[in-house]
Design a protein around this motif. Structure first.
Motif, PDB file in Angstrom:
ATOM      1  N   UNK A  96       5.457   2.359  64.101  1.00 31.78           N
ATOM      2  CA  UNK A  96       6.122   2.930  65.268  1.00 31.78           C
ATOM      3  C   UNK A  96       6.800   1.818  66.087  1.00 31.78           C
ATOM      4  N   UNK A  97       8.106   1.943  66.240  1.00 31.28           N
ATOM      5  CA  UNK A  97       8.875   0.907  66.930  1.00 31.28           C
ATOM      6  C   UNK A  97       8.443   0.755  68.381  1.00 31.28           C
ATOM      7  N   UNK A  98       8.035   1.852  69.004  1.00 31.45           N
ATOM      8  CA  UNK A  98       7.609   1.804  70.405  1.00 31.45           C
ATOM      9  C   UNK A  98       6.421   0.840  70.561  1.00 31.45           C
ATOM     10  N   UNK A 119       7.507  -2.772  70.090  1.00 36.57           N
ATOM     11  CA  UNK A 119       8.152  -3.250  71.318  1.00 36.57           C
ATOM     12  C   UNK A 119       7.117  -3.552  72.389  1.00 36.57           C
ATOM     13  N   UNK A 175      15.094  -8.061  57.814  1.00 36.58           N
ATOM     14  CA  UNK A 175      15.761  -8.830  58.877  1.00 36.58           C
ATOM     15  C   UNK A 175      15.770  -8.038  60.191  1.00 36.58           C
ATOM     16  N   UNK A 176      16.001  -6.746  60.084  1.00 35.54           N
ATOM     17  CA  UNK A 176      16.007  -5.900  61.289  1.00 35.54           C
ATOM     18  C   UNK A 176      14.663  -5.980  62.010  1.00 35.54           C
ATOM     19  N   UNK A 212      13.027  -9.110  64.403  1.00 38.44           N
ATOM     20  CA  UNK A 212      13.183  -9.276  65.857  1.00 38.44           C
ATOM     21  C   UNK A 212      12.042  -8.593  66.612  1.00 38.44           C
ATOM     22  N   UNK A 213      11.255  -7.782  65.915  1.00 35.03           N
ATOM     23  CA  UNK A 213      10.095  -7.141  66.549  1.00 35.03           C
ATOM     24  C   UNK A 213       8.806  -7.906  66.244  1.00 35.03           C
TER      25      UNK A 213
END
Lengths: 298, 251
Positions: A111-113, A116, A142-143, A146-147
């Motif tokens: 989960x991206x949330x 972050x 690669x995307x 950054x997380x």
């Protein structure tokens, strides 16, 4: 000589030491607290695995898992790998805070949330990206860099050729993990929405992926799922995976009987020590010849 | 959404935009020459274009990027509906086309059996099964910073309410709701025969219907994915006035 880490599932504190003694380098597990079950039930909404018995249930058990893995100079990964709704996030954040405060090592997510949230609070937890996130090519890796992810679990639907292609361009500053035993499925984890509930749930027919379907007068034949007798396996590919740069080999099967997990760890350990006789060892470990239909990544 | 090879046989009256490409199989993405007729029709009828793309392997993403580059050279404002994080990364870092989050990445829970779960049994479950993985505040903001302005959603049975977060827009796909995707088409309905290659006999068929006596809905196999059908989109639109586009599937 041992090459690579075996990552094994556990469902209880008592299972941690045995799998580490058997040769696992790391363990992973889920947590389903009583409060979570009261709010959301025991379907696969917290870790893409249904039922309380596939999870630990208290924060104190988190400490016990940390203590045991530290004693074996190992590490543990907490699995929180499904997408969550806004109202579930406070529960997930509390679990993560407890895990980090008590000395937890890493967490498996999609989960991206949450990625972050961990990034924003400068969490020291290592972040493993679950198969549920769907990293099918190096640009996807690669995307997610950054997380602040540290490891990617590769999708289990790839072919060996696709894995080689991926690893040839893969970022060297990430670790890679691949599923090598149990629970092969015909559907793609990332995009599969079949509801996985407990079989105790009233009116539940079973996982959509295992139901009987007919098409006209023909029956749809699912892949064999007999992991207890002929477990799905990628043992023959271990040497190639290591050569490609994948160093973490995951046993799937959270919620399976501990005996099959221990057998699987032992088998993969033996294959890592001598990969030339994988099929013979499969036969001696599981009592059946591998069927060839149960190979991962073919 | 249409097959770009059949554009002349398709009734486009009432449409403002054409969706083409393939949402679940990279092998079914068209080659650029196959899109020429579609480009001509779009120009003539003054229709906008959206290229639909699936999840992509290393080879597949190269093919998709090559196609997108050729299309963008002719239609710089073309939308690319992406189901792949790598392709999204490429689009936003190279500022190519207009990236849109596909209904597969938005992340609704689509099993129709969720609609019959009792909302009273577990207080938090109703909100959970109506949620979308990416439609949470920090994620929307993060993706907005990369240039994402549109998300696509499914016309699922269970009621849902999309977050109003201008300038975010939503597209609703009708009538097919995806349940799952398999890597390749099953040969002769036998998943034990899924190996490295696809099954051409399954691939060329447009659709087949699967039944299970215990399930209240038919399942549609369309290429390498399973869907159910929900043609009634009025209820969804009434609950979500910020949906400003409906994507009809001709499958």
């Amino acid at each position: 000589m041992r090459e690579g880490n075996i990552v094994a599932p556990v469902c209880a504190v008592s299972e941690v030491a045995p799998v580490l003694r058997e040769g696992a380098s790391e363990v992973y597990f889920g947590i389903m607290t009583e409060e979570w079950v009261r709010q959301f039930g025991n379907a696969a909404f917290i870790s893409r695995r249904q039922n309380e018995y596939a999870h630990i249930s208290t924060f104190d058990e988190l400490s016990e898992i940390i203590e045991t893995t530290n004693r074996y100079d190992s590490q543990a990964t907490l699995v929180l790998n499904t997408p969550y709704s806004e109202s579930q996030l406070p529960y997930i954040y509390e679990i993560l805070e407890q895990w980090e405060t008590r000395g937890g090592h890493s967490v498996m997510l999609s989960d991206m949330e949450i990625l972050l949230w961990l990034r924003n609070r400068k969490s020291r937890l290592k972040r493993h990206l679950s198969v549920m996130a769907g990293v099918f090519n190096p640009l996807s890796a690669d995307f997610f860099k950054c997380l602040h992810i540290s490891r990617i679990v590769l999708p289990r639907e790839k072919t060996k050729e696709e894995i080689d292609h991926f690893m040839a361009q893969a970022s060297p500053d990430l670790e890679y993990e691949i599923i090598v035993m149990l629970q092969k499925c015909e559907f793609i984890d990332t995009f599969c929405n079949f509801y996985h509930a407990s079989h105790d749930e009233t009116g539940y027919e079973g996982h959509g992926c295992r139901l009987s379907y007919t098409c006209g007068n023909k029956k749809v034949r699912h892949q064999s799922a007999n992991d207890l007798e002929t477990p799905a396996c990628a043992a023959c590919s271990l040497a190639a995976f290591h050569k490609a740069g994948i160093t973490n080999y995951k046993i799937a099967g959270r919620g399976y009987p501990p005996e099959i997990i221990l057998k699987s760890v032992r088998f993969i350990r033996q294959v890592l020590e001598d990969h030339h006789t994988a099929r013979v060892k499969y036969m001696s470990t599981f009592g059946n010849d591998c069927s060839g239909l149960r190979c991962y990544y073919e | 959404m249409i097959d770009c090879k059949a554009v002349r046989q398709t009734d486009l009256s009432g449409c403002q935009r054409i969706y083409f490409g393939h949402e679940t199989c990279e092998k079914r993405l068209p080659a650029f020459p196959e899109t020429e007729e579609l480009l001509e029709t779009a120009e003539k009828e003054k229709l906008k274009l959206s290229l639909v793309t699936p999840f992509l392997t290393g080879k597949g993403i190269s093919k998709a990027i090559a196609l997108i580059r050729q299309l963008v050279a002719i239609k710089p404002d073309i939308e690319v509906i992406t189901s792949d994080w790598g392709l999204l990364y490429y689009l936003v870092t190279t500022k190519t086309g207009t990236p849109v989050i596909s209904r597969f990445l938005t992340g609704q829970q689509t099993d129709f059996r969720l609609n019959r779960l009792s909302p009273d049994l577990f207080p938090g479950r109703k909100e959970h099964i109506a949620s979308c993985a990416l439609l949470k505040s920090n994620t929307i903001q993060f993706l907005k910073e990369t240039g994402i302005r549109r998300y696509e959603v499914n016309n699922i049975f269970q009621p849902f309410k999309l977050p109003a977060n201008p300038p975010i827009h939503y597209s609703l796909h009708v009538p097919f709701v995806p349940l799952t995707i398999f890597k390749t088409c099953p040969a002769n309905l036998d998943f034990n025969r899924i190996k490295r290659t696809c099954a051409p006999d399954a691939c060329d068929k447009t659709s087949s219907i699967w039944h299970n006596a215990k399930l209240e809905h038919e399942i549609h196999r369309i290429d390498n994915a399973l869907y159910y059908k929900n043609p009634d989109y009025r209820t969804t639109l009434n609950a979500n006035p910020m949906i400003d586009r409906i994507v009809f599937h001709q499958m």
